[in-house]
Design an enzyme around this catalytic site. Sequence first.
Site, PDB file in Angstrom:
ATOM      1  N   GLU A  48       0.829  -1.199   0.000  1.00 38.18           N
ATOM      2  CA  GLU A  48       0.000   0.000   0.000  1.00 38.18           C
ATOM      3  C   GLU A  48       0.869   1.257   0.000  1.00 38.18           C
ATOM      4  O   GLU A  48       1.755   1.399   0.852  1.00 38.18           O
ATOM      5  CB  GLU A  48      -0.895   0.042   1.237  1.00 38.18           C
ATOM      6  CG  GLU A  48      -1.913  -1.076   1.313  1.00 38.18           C
ATOM      7  CD  GLU A  48      -2.735  -1.010   2.600  1.00 38.18           C
ATOM      8  OE1 GLU A  48      -3.818  -1.604   2.614  1.00 38.18           O
ATOM      9  OE2 GLU A  48      -2.283  -0.376   3.581  1.00 38.18           O
ATOM     10  N   CYS A  49       0.613   2.154  -0.925  1.00 38.39           N
ATOM     11  CA  CYS A  49       1.201   3.494  -0.943  1.00 38.39           C
ATOM     12  C   CYS A  49       2.728   3.417  -0.850  1.00 38.39           C
ATOM     13  O   CYS A  49       3.383   3.018  -1.804  1.00 38.39           O
ATOM     14  CB  CYS A  49       0.594   4.336   0.179  1.00 38.39           C
ATOM     15  SG  CYS A  49       0.728   6.121  -0.085  1.00 38.39           S
TER      16      CYS A  49
END
Length: 433
Positions: A321-322
Amino acid sequence: MTRALLIAGPASGQGKTSLTCALARRLRAQGQRVRAFKVGPDFIDPGFLLDATNAPVRNLDLWMVGEAECRRELARAAAQADWLLVEGAMGLYDGTPSAADLAARLGLPVLIVIDASAMAETFGALALGLQAHGRTRGLHVAGAMANRVASPGHARMLAGSLPEGLPWWGHLGRATTALPERHLGLVQAQELQAGLDDAWAALDAALVLEADALQALPAWQPPPLEAAPPIEPLLAGHRIAVARDAAFSFCYEANLDVLRALGAEVQTFSPLADEAVPEGCDGVYLPGGYPELHAAALAACHRFMGSLRTHHAQGRPIVAECGGMMVCARVLRTLDGEDHPMAGLLDATAVMGERLAGIGLHHWDTALGSLRGHVFHYGRLEAGPTLRPTHLTQPRRYGGPEAVYQQGRLTASFFHGYFASAPEVVAGVFGRG
């Protein structure tokens, strides 16, 4: 008896985190048991609330978390605490749903905090406007406090500006030590260490509370509860390795709870310490964080990078994520223009920017369900010729979609999922396939 407050203001930067933490520490010093919550998607403020309360901190959001689960979280905490302090997000009425929506729906009285450093009697007008607007929504404003007050005389002026029926709860003076900030918000609590003790001491010295106002607050009655839906142990027998350190710190504790409820064993490790992906694990979770601040160090973590490549080559799941996705790129380009080699699982260059590139609540619709969550990033991904999005998340209200990339068993996106919103989707991306 449990009392509850939602601390909110007219905008960001009013001092909500400082006041919530100062109030929590003052109550604890008086022997009270305190639990804190944060409205909306946020990874940074909960770290300060955790340090101030020495108790677990959860996020509350009517859409992402769901009203029923918000009720359950508060009710569980109320059974163990004398005070529930809920820190709002942005301005009281900002967003859909807003902090005001949550307070009205869950019966939480609101304490208004306003940065009064550049005002006098206008303080009362602003507080009254927030109170009057709330009446139309069934909101109860319990009182108002001022932040960054210059002197006792300034405090008396502010208190005197409040209309009858809107109690003055006190103020925070201009603390000599402030909580430092960076591009995604406050510097993380775990990074400050001893400096945080100085900040707490300064805030406590700056806090002036009206004891009568606290005692006059009635007990909070937990709203009606629904039983939590059961979670099938779809990941029973799985071991999920979760990166947890200063570069990978943006992880909801509730997400780890869901992995455990799905039957998985959760094992943490530190890429920054050049720890390898734990041997024999079935899946890897790379949450977001600040890899851009540690890019050179991460590039030198050959043991970690090699083990991540091996895990991917073996066809085992990775959810990135991210910031976690940026580490999976070939290169991470920092703000100074320096390129740092990363894991190379995605044919892309991750580029840090100076302007916000994405923000807001999002959902990812899949065949297994709709996973809710949010995006908040300054980085972007410059995809090479072999990399194309396989899915797109959709914004709750504003902004554009976010790409979801799936390369083998790697699922990567700037999207931060809130796992409890769709456990079946989580089991699907972490499952053995």
